[in-house]
Design a protein around this motif. Structure first.
Motif, mmCIF file in Angstrom:
data_model
loop_
_atom_site.group_PDB
_atom_site.id
_atom_site.type_symbol
_atom_site.label_atom_id
_atom_site.label_comp_id
_atom_site.label_asym_id
_atom_site.label_seq_id
_atom_site.Cartn_x
_atom_site.Cartn_y
_atom_site.Cartn_z
ATOM 1 N N VAL A 1 0.839 -1.203 0.000
ATOM 2 C CA VAL A 1 0.000 0.000 0.000
ATOM 3 C C VAL A 1 0.874 1.253 0.000
ATOM 4 C CG1 VAL A 1 -1.746 1.286 1.278
ATOM 5 C CG2 VAL A 1 -1.906 -1.205 1.137
ATOM 6 N N GLU A 2 1.942 1.243 0.782
ATOM 7 C CA GLU A 2 2.845 2.395 0.815
ATOM 8 C C GLU A 2 3.543 2.589 -0.529
ATOM 9 O OE1 GLU A 2 3.066 4.674 3.215
ATOM 10 O OE2 GLU A 2 1.368 3.541 4.031
ATOM 11 N N GLU B 1 3.517 5.971 -2.880
ATOM 12 C CA GLU B 1 4.754 6.672 -3.219
ATOM 13 C C GLU B 1 5.127 6.553 -4.698
ATOM 14 O OE1 GLU B 1 7.712 5.073 -0.648
ATOM 15 O OE2 GLU B 1 6.716 5.746 1.204
ATOM 16 N N LYS B 2 4.866 5.381 -5.303
ATOM 17 C CA LYS B 2 5.380 5.119 -6.652
ATOM 18 C C LYS B 2 4.294 4.795 -7.682
ATOM 19 C CE LYS B 2 9.751 3.298 -4.823
ATOM 20 N NZ LYS B 2 10.674 2.139 -4.816
ATOM 21 N N GLY B 3 3.066 4.603 -7.243
ATOM 22 C CA GLY B 3 2.006 4.323 -8.190
ATOM 23 C C GLY B 3 1.641 2.853 -8.271
ATOM 24 N N SER B 4 0.582 2.571 -9.048
ATOM 25 C CA SER B 4 0.008 1.230 -9.073
ATOM 26 C C SER B 4 0.904 0.200 -9.751
ATOM 27 C CB SER B 4 -1.357 1.261 -9.765
ATOM 28 O OG SER B 4 -1.248 1.761 -11.077
ATOM 29 N N ALA B 5 1.652 0.588 -10.787
ATOM 30 C CA ALA B 5 2.488 -0.381 -11.505
ATOM 31 C C ALA B 5 3.539 -0.983 -10.575
ATOM 32 C CB ALA B 5 3.153 0.277 -12.708
ATOM 33 N N ALA B 6 4.199 -0.128 -9.786
ATOM 34 C CA ALA B 6 5.218 -0.616 -8.849
ATOM 35 C C ALA B 6 4.584 -1.477 -7.761
ATOM 36 C CB ALA B 6 5.960 0.561 -8.230
ATOM 37 N N ALA B 7 3.402 -1.069 -7.294
ATOM 38 C CA ALA B 7 2.724 -1.829 -6.241
ATOM 39 C C ALA B 7 2.310 -3.208 -6.737
ATOM 40 C CB ALA B 7 1.508 -1.052 -5.740
ATOM 41 N N ILE B 8 1.801 -3.287 -7.954
ATOM 42 C CA ILE B 8 1.378 -4.575 -8.504
ATOM 43 C C ILE B 8 2.588 -5.483 -8.732
ATOM 44 C CG2 ILE B 8 0.393 -5.679 -10.547
ATOM 45 C CD1 ILE B 8 -1.619 -4.548 -8.519
ATOM 46 N N GLU B 9 3.709 -4.912 -9.092
ATOM 47 C CA GLU B 9 4.926 -5.719 -9.246
ATOM 48 C C GLU B 9 5.304 -6.369 -7.917
ATOM 49 O OE1 GLU B 9 9.560 -5.202 -10.777
ATOM 50 O OE2 GLU B 9 8.126 -3.550 -10.996
ATOM 51 N N GLU B 10 5.202 -5.609 -6.832
ATOM 52 C CA GLU B 10 5.469 -6.181 -5.505
ATOM 53 C C GLU B 10 4.417 -7.227 -5.143
ATOM 54 O OE1 GLU B 10 6.054 -3.583 -2.236
ATOM 55 O OE2 GLU B 10 7.466 -2.269 -3.313
ATOM 56 N N LEU B 11 3.171 -6.949 -5.473
ATOM 57 C CA LEU B 11 2.101 -7.882 -5.132
ATOM 58 C C LEU B 11 2.272 -9.200 -5.886
ATOM 59 C CD1 LEU B 11 -0.435 -8.209 -3.449
ATOM 60 C CD2 LEU B 11 -1.753 -7.169 -5.298
ATOM 61 N N ASP B 12 2.749 -9.130 -7.106
ATOM 62 C CA ASP B 12 3.038 -10.353 -7.856
ATOM 63 C C ASP B 12 4.074 -11.203 -7.135
ATOM 64 O OD1 ASP B 12 1.609 -10.971 -10.231
ATOM 65 O OD2 ASP B 12 2.443 -9.195 -11.189
ATOM 66 N N ALA C 1 -12.615 -2.903 2.053
ATOM 67 C CA ALA C 1 -12.857 -2.339 3.376
ATOM 68 C C ALA C 1 -11.791 -1.377 3.860
ATOM 69 C CB ALA C 1 -12.998 -3.478 4.397
ATOM 70 N N TYR C 2 -10.620 -1.361 3.256
ATOM 71 C CA TYR C 2 -9.518 -0.581 3.821
ATOM 72 C C TYR C 2 -8.956 0.419 2.812
ATOM 73 C CZ TYR C 2 -10.172 -3.988 7.478
ATOM 74 O OH TYR C 2 -10.736 -4.759 8.451
ATOM 75 N N SER C 3 -7.721 0.289 2.388
ATOM 76 C CA SER C 3 -7.119 1.315 1.526
ATOM 77 C C SER C 3 -7.869 1.462 0.209
ATOM 78 C CB SER C 3 -5.646 0.984 1.269
ATOM 79 O OG SER C 3 -5.502 -0.257 0.593
ATOM 80 N N GLY C 4 -8.414 0.371 -0.326
ATOM 81 C CA GLY C 4 -9.171 0.441 -1.566
ATOM 82 C C GLY C 4 -10.506 1.143 -1.405
ATOM 83 N N LYS C 5 -11.051 1.152 -0.200
ATOM 84 C CA LYS C 5 -12.292 1.863 0.067
ATOM 85 C C LYS C 5 -12.047 3.362 0.121
ATOM 86 C CE LYS C 5 -16.258 1.925 3.220
ATOM 87 N NZ LYS C 5 -16.926 1.253 4.363
ATOM 88 N N TRP D 1 -7.236 2.785 -6.443
ATOM 89 C CA TRP D 1 -6.419 1.683 -5.938
ATOM 90 C C TRP D 1 -7.276 0.437 -5.750
ATOM 91 C CZ3 TRP D 1 -2.298 -0.906 -5.578
ATOM 92 C CH2 TRP D 1 -1.930 -1.675 -4.480
ATOM 93 N N GLY D 2 -8.498 0.612 -5.260
ATOM 94 C CA GLY D 2 -9.391 -0.531 -5.114
ATOM 95 C C GLY D 2 -9.634 -1.229 -6.438
ATOM 96 N N LEU D 3 -9.820 -0.444 -7.498
ATOM 97 C CA LEU D 3 -10.030 -1.024 -8.816
ATOM 98 C C LEU D 3 -8.798 -1.785 -9.285
ATOM 99 C CD1 LEU D 3 -11.740 -1.383 -11.357
ATOM 100 C CD2 LEU D 3 -10.952 0.869 -12.134
ATOM 101 N N VAL D 4 -7.621 -1.249 -9.021
ATOM 102 C CA VAL D 4 -6.380 -1.934 -9.390
ATOM 103 C C VAL D 4 -6.303 -3.295 -8.694
ATOM 104 C CG1 VAL D 4 -3.867 -1.878 -9.114
ATOM 105 C CG2 VAL D 4 -5.076 0.154 -9.927
ATOM 106 N N LEU D 5 -6.647 -3.346 -7.412
ATOM 107 C CA LEU D 5 -6.582 -4.609 -6.664
ATOM 108 C C LEU D 5 -7.607 -5.611 -7.188
ATOM 109 C CD1 LEU D 5 -6.139 -3.272 -3.016
ATOM 110 C CD2 LEU D 5 -4.407 -4.369 -4.453
ATOM 111 N N TYR D 6 -8.822 -5.158 -7.452
ATOM 112 C CA TYR D 6 -9.835 -6.068 -7.985
ATOM 113 C C TYR D 6 -9.415 -6.631 -9.344
ATOM 114 C CZ TYR D 6 -13.281 -4.622 -4.448
ATOM 115 O OH TYR D 6 -13.959 -4.397 -3.274
#
Length: 794
Positions: free
Chosen positions: A53-54, A58-69, A95-99, A104-109
């Motif tokens: 989430v952090e 800080e860096k946007g959804s592309a970097a976050a999804i790379e970590e999530l992968d 319920a949390y950061s995506g809410k 960001w919620g859409l990116v996670l879904y």
């Protein structure tokens, strides 16, 4: 026919984990799940999810999804699989950061969708979906709706629709099911059909099997998502018929089923009763809207397993509709207070839903004469959301604030700014059907301010949109309001020889007052600009047009004379060129033929154009074998008015394309964007498909609205003119072949069809350089350029 032996791939536990939260009123005790979870999993998520989430922040959804992968692969080793991680990500999104941040919620879904989709079982055009994917698509659809991604919302809805039809054999058109009568009193085309709700391979009931074999409930959730998207896309018939289907399913299901009864009540009954109510309000039928909400409340009180929160929400919805029908109950204020507080305590409700409870409470207070309390609620919400991470929350308050301010007599100085911001937001987020009431309200504001000339032009657009959106009752109402504005304008002009709203008076320029909204902008600090408002006179389009027919084919051209002013205009229409076969089909439609072999003549006729009216001159050009064509000139003169003029010429094309370029025109001196760009498309083979995908690509950013010229029906909105329909603000409405591309319709046996485009520069911008509009159509998978229109700056 429904396919027998429907395969229930996913265990009920997995689906229940995704959906059970909707009946819970309190926040889950742990961050990752409200059910018991092994400490090993909880520790894993505590270590891995917050850093992702952090990273996003800080860096946007592309970097976050790379970590999530990376975490996804790690879970396979450390947890022995991704089942619990899937649930944790879903909770984070809902319920949390995506809410808090729906982008960001859409990116996670969408991440879960890509991981969860059964890639090895696909069809040619769309993936095969299983029950959990129906629910996940529903999460994505709700996010897209909130984020203004109407076309992307429809894209996911089509995936659900295709799976329901292709994999399960549902006939979502309803044509093969028994007709039980109309759904509404005002829309006879929408029918209550005998859609199936049971499997067709039922076994005789025994002592051990007394319960009926319903379709698996997530399947019906998928139907409700398609109904919701149909409402957002203007498909009133599909929205109504599928909603009635879901309600019938829920009414039967809860009689003898135990699993997820509360959830089925919310998704298949409350949601679709609300769709029917909202649809009735769009058609200006508040009595019908109230009927559907009353029916849901009656069912809930009789035998539904309805939570206190959902029942209160429905009662508050009904009370707001009753403000229009004059039936506000005596306990309305007590109900509003309780419902808004209870809704705010329900963690499952979205922030927008929680806010709606307070906004509806403000409406109730205002209706009961407690105006100061109502405005305190509104002002507090505006302050709380002014610096929100998502400016959409601030903007959602505007609708209620505008209604209250108009009821106050339009005395609040912010009102015009609110109206313009709300209109720009509706455009930016693809909520085209939210634009209509804003035009109606803006016209009312201008009337209250005595700015009748502007009010006429805004109300004319409300009339056009009512027609484009197939809302006949609203069209009648807006037409009567337009006539009333004319009368008030005439009275004001008669009473004062030099009224403040006379032609040329200074008043806000609509295009200049619109400002873009961004997350960094404090909406309360946005300022409006000013500029001279000028009344439009007769406009001829195109100013210059060159048509290139295919070899051996005639050329087809068209002049449009449009009167955008508030009063009828009488003048002289003059045509010059080699003309023959002149015929007035009616007072507003002239057809002529042209050829180099005809004598050059000058024709003139005095005509009168009503306010907002048009005259069409259709031209058939017959080029010579050597390619030579000719030119037709059109001009208008009126007493005391400037001369408007245009020219149309044609010459033989050397191209062998299937579809000819027949309209490449320059649009000049249009003082207001509501003037349309008319475009005619031609093809050589009248036996080809009647439904043709199309798109329009602008050479520089432009909002492009496309309408069918024959019916005026809305087809699509491309918010930035890039030619795709995946961005915020994009909308696809006319799409008969269900591939999320807008369609042009050719009449059977016809080689011609027409398109009308309305273009608007980016908010606060203008067309400063020559801009090309490239019109493309598709055959199979191949896109081809059919024409290029050029808009030249003034």
């Amino acid at each position: 026919m429904i396919k027998s032996n429907l395969t229930r791939i996913l265990a009920a536990l997995t689906v229940a984990a995704l959906t059970a939260a909707s009946t819970s009123s309190a926040a889950p005790p742990g961050r990752w799940d409200y059910q018991e979870m092994p400490q090993e999993q909880i520790d894993f998520f505590d270590r891995n999810i917050p850093p992702i989430v952090e990273t996003y922040k800080e860096k946007g959804s592309a970097a976050a999804i790379e970590e999530l992968d990376t975490v996804w692969e790690r879970a396979k080793t450390e947890l022995g699989g991704t089942h619990y991680l899937y649930r944790a990500i879903w909770f984070e999104a809902q319920a949390y950061s995506g809410k808090q941040d729906q982008d960001w919620g859409l990116v996670l879904y969408e991440f879960l969708y890509e991981k969860n989709i059964t890639k090895n079982l696909t069809r040619q055009n769309s993936p095969r979906l299983y029950p959990s994917e129906y629910i996940l698509c529903g999460n994505i659809i709700e996010c897209c709706k909130s984020e203004g991604k109407a076309a992307l919302m429809r894209d996911y809805s089509l995936r659900v629709e295709n799976s329901l039809q292709d994999d399960l054999g549902f006939d979502l058109s309803g044509a093969s099911y028994t007709d039980r009568g109309p759904v509404f009193s005002f829309l006879d085309e929408a029918r209550n059909r005998d859609y199936p709700i049971f499997h067709h391979d039922l076994k005789p009931e025994t002592a051990d099997n007394q319960k009926r074999d319903f379709f698996y409930y997530p399947t019906m959730y998928g139907v409700s998502f398609v109904a919701e998207t149909a409402l957002q896309s203007g498909d009133w018939i599909k929205a109504a018929e599928l909603s009635v289907w879901c309600i019938r399913y829920a009414n039967e299901y809860i009689i003898d089923q135990d699993l997820m009864r509360g959830e089925v009540n919310v998704v298949c009954s409350y949601k679709t009763h609300k769709i029917l109510s909202d649809l009735a309000l769009l058609h200006d039928c508040p009595t019908e809207a109230a009927r559907f909400l009353r029916e849901y409340i009656r069912l809930s009180e009789d035998y539904y397993q309805t939570s206190e929160w959902d029942l209160l929400r429905a009662r508050l919805d009904l009370a707001v509709v009753q403000l229009q029908t004059g039936e506000l109950p005596a306990n309305a204020l007590e109900l509003a207070e309780e419902a808004s507080e209870k809704m705010a305590d329900n963690w499952y409700y979205s922030r927008m839903e929680n806010m709606r409870g307070y906004l509806n409470k403000a409406r109730i207070h205002y209706a009961l004469g407690q105006t100061e309390t109502a405005w305190t609620i509104i002002d507090d919400l505006l302050k709380k959301t002014a610096q929100d991470i998502n400016p959409q929350y601030w903007l959602q308050i505007l609708d209620t604030a505008i209604d209250l301010a108009l009821a106050d007599g339009a005395v609040r100085p912010e009102l015009e700014e609110w109206l313009i911001l709300a209109l720009e937001n509706a455009r930016r987020t693809g909520n085209k059907f939210d634009e209509l009431p804003l035009y109606e309200k803006y016209a009312r504001f201008l009337m209250l301010k005595g700015r009748y000339v502007e009010a006429v032009q805004i109300q004319q657009e409300a009339v056009r949109l009512s027609r484009a959106m197939s809302l006949p009752l609203r069209l009648n109402k807006n037409t009567m309001i337009l006539a009333d504005i004319y009368n008030q304008l005439e009275s004001a002009t008669t009473a004062d020889a030099a009224p403040s709203n006379a032609l040329g008076a200074s008043s806000p320029n609509i295009e200049e007052t619109i400002r873009p909204i961004s997350a960094s902008t404090n909406p309360t600090e946005i300022e409006t600009g000013t500029g001279a408002f000028s009344l439009m006179t007769i406009d001829i389009q195109p100013v210059r047009s060159i048509s290139a027919p295919l070899k051996g084919e005639a050329a087809y051209g068209r002049f449009y004379l449009h009167n955008p002013s508030f009063a009828a205009q009488t003048g002289t229409l003059v045509l010059n060129g080699p003309i023959d076969q002149v015929k007035w089909q009616n007072d507003q439609w002239l057809t002529i033929s042209s050829s180099p072999v005809f004598d050059s003549v000058e024709l003139s006729r005095t005509i009168s154009l009503p306010a907002g009216g048009s005259c069409i001159i259709d031209i058939t050009g017959i080029p010579l074998k050597d390619g030579e064509g000719s030119e037709i000139r059109c001009r208008w003169t009126g007493a005391g008015q400037s001369v408007a003029a245009g020219s149309w010429s044609y010459r033989q094309s050397e191209t062998e394309k299937r579809t000819a370029i027949i309209d490449a025109h320059e649009l000049r001196n249009n003082p207001y964007y509501l003037i349309p760009i008319h475009h005619m498309l031609q093809r050589t083979d009248a036996s080809m498909e009647q439904t043709v995908d199309f798109t329009v690509v602008a050479s520089s950013p432009l909002r492009i609205e496309s309408y069918d010229a024959a019916s005026g029906r809305l087809l699509a909105v491309d918010a930035n003119g890039d030619g795709d329909f995946q961005d915020i603000g994009d909308l696809v409405v006319g799409d008969a072949n269900r591939n999320n591309w807008p369609d042009l319709q050719f009449e059977s046996g016809s080689k011609l069809t027409s398109l009308v485009m309305y273009v608007l520069p980016p908010a606060g911008g203008s067309i400063d350089t020559a801009t090309e509009l490239t019109i493309k159509t598709r055959t199979g998978t191949n896109w081809q350029i059919d024409a290029i229109d050029t808009i030249n700056p003034n």
